[in-house]
Design an enzyme around this catalytic site. Sequence first.
Site, PDB file in Angstrom:
ATOM      1  N   CYS A  52      46.278 -51.885  73.825  1.00  0.00           N
ATOM      2  CA  CYS A  52      45.906 -50.414  72.380  1.00  0.00           C
ATOM      3  C   CYS A  52      46.820 -50.960  71.876  1.00  0.00           C
ATOM      4  CB  CYS A  52      45.642 -49.554  73.010  1.00  0.00           C
ATOM      5  SG  CYS A  52      44.576 -48.093  71.415  1.00  0.00           S
TER       6      CYS A  52
ATOM      7  N   ASP B  34      54.515 -40.702  74.781  1.00  0.00           N
ATOM      8  CA  ASP B  34      55.167 -41.505  73.797  1.00  0.00           C
ATOM      9  C   ASP B  34      53.998 -42.276  72.694  1.00  0.00           C
ATOM     10  OD1 ASP B  34      53.885 -43.500  75.384  1.00  0.00           O
ATOM     11  OD2 ASP B  34      55.631 -45.018  75.219  1.00  0.00           O
TER      12      ASP B  34
ATOM     13  N   TYR C  53      59.834 -35.210  75.208  1.00  0.00           N
ATOM     14  CA  TYR C  53      59.486 -35.932  75.706  1.00  0.00           C
ATOM     15  C   TYR C  53      59.907 -36.649  76.885  1.00  0.00           C
ATOM     16  CZ  TYR C  53      58.799 -41.259  76.660  1.00  0.00           C
ATOM     17  OH  TYR C  53      58.633 -42.345  77.666  1.00  0.00           O
TER      18      TYR C  53
ATOM     19  N   CYS D  82      40.153 -54.482  76.872  1.00  0.00           N
ATOM     20  CA  CYS D  82      40.358 -53.321  77.237  1.00  0.00           C
ATOM     21  C   CYS D  82      39.533 -52.306  78.963  1.00  0.00           C
ATOM     22  CB  CYS D  82      40.621 -52.043  76.026  1.00  0.00           C
ATOM     23  SG  CYS D  82      40.634 -50.556  76.011  1.00  0.00           S
TER      24      CYS D  82
ATOM     25  N   CYS E  64      40.752 -55.764  72.508  1.00  0.00           N
ATOM     26  CA  CYS E  64      39.634 -54.430  72.552  1.00  0.00           C
ATOM     27  C   CYS E  64      38.310 -55.518  74.086  1.00  0.00           C
ATOM     28  CB  CYS E  64      39.178 -54.142  71.456  1.00  0.00           C
ATOM     29  SG  CYS E  64      39.370 -52.951  70.924  1.00  0.00           S
TER      30      CYS E  64
ATOM     31  N   GLU F 137      64.515 -44.545  79.799  1.00  0.00           N
ATOM     32  CA  GLU F 137      63.816 -44.171  78.429  1.00  0.00           C
ATOM     33  C   GLU F 137      64.520 -43.586  77.724  1.00  0.00           C
ATOM     34  OE1 GLU F 137      60.921 -43.282  78.352  1.00  0.00           O
ATOM     35  OE2 GLU F 137      60.391 -43.709  80.591  1.00  0.00           O
TER      36      GLU F 137
ATOM     37  N   CYS G  57      35.764 -45.568  74.692  1.00  0.00           N
ATOM     38  CA  CYS G  57      36.284 -45.813  73.033  1.00  0.00           C
ATOM     39  C   CYS G  57      35.680 -45.613  71.838  1.00  0.00           C
ATOM     40  CB  CYS G  57      37.145 -47.299  72.932  1.00  0.00           C
ATOM     41  SG  CYS G  57      38.262 -46.586  71.741  1.00  0.00           S
TER      42      CYS G  57
END
Length: 311
Positions: free
Chosen positions: A212, A157, A139, A222, A219, A56, A228
């Site tokens: 995305c 994030d 975060y 997706c 798309c 991270e 969406c």
Amino acid sequence: MTAPTKPPHTSPAEAVAGSPSGDDLHSPVIAWFDEHARDLPWRRPEAGAWGVMVSEFMLQQTPVNRVLPIYEQWLARWPRPADLAKEAPGEAVRAWGRLGYPRRALRLHGAAVAITERHGGDVPTDHGQLLALPGIGEYTAAAVASFAYGQRHAVLDTNVRRVFARAVTGAQYPPNATTAAERRLARALLPDDEGVAARWAAASMELGALICTAKNEGCHHCPIAAQCAWRLAGKPEHEGPPRRAQTYAGTDRQVRGKLLAVLREAHAPVPQARLDRVWHEPVQRARALDGLVSDGLVEPLPGGLYRLPLS
């Protein structure tokens, strides 16, 4: 003939009551993740909480392909926080290599020291204790608690924020900085079950990283394209402040990187004259070096010598 009006964006605060709901999104996104998730070392059980924490820190503003080799070297050398805590902070800066934003290396070293001193060398499971570690923000604490310990936290994030902005609020991009409304939306979208919530956090992040994306979104691949809000609204263009691309060439960041590269490769103090050769413009070079000293990344010594920090 009256020109058609653009469909209004749904604000994050209003989006919870609208469509799609969390229930509409969880199953297809998690199912997609189960099939398409990348096999990354920090996702494997043997990585443990320390491996998750290291990843991270490294992944902040840095792509996966650049992180992978440094991550592997780091964990081979310092498999536990106590191993890193025994070393001088300058060694963390040296091992950071060219990942950029090297203050992250100092913060990770500081977190390792605190984990060793406060928690017996084990990354704490409690979210509040994670948040209390030096260098750990909102975060990172949520990410470690969720990804390492399977807890129920909103992990926001850039990738997740972009997915939520498009899928739920109908905006192409999220705000430049995380807002309170985004946090409320993320909490509202969390599945009730702790394990499912942790899976959702990882899955929504991966969706933003692979499908995305900020540009050239996929798309047609997706799993939630049919729900969406941004796609259904005709993909209206971003209406907020212009999104400036980060530059590097010729900046103080580039000069700092060149100076640090010399110090990383040296195992004895480096004279000023050697550092002067890395950049032609003396004022900018001096400013960059002063900034490195101020940030604790470089330690000045008598006689015009410099080294990576020992304490």
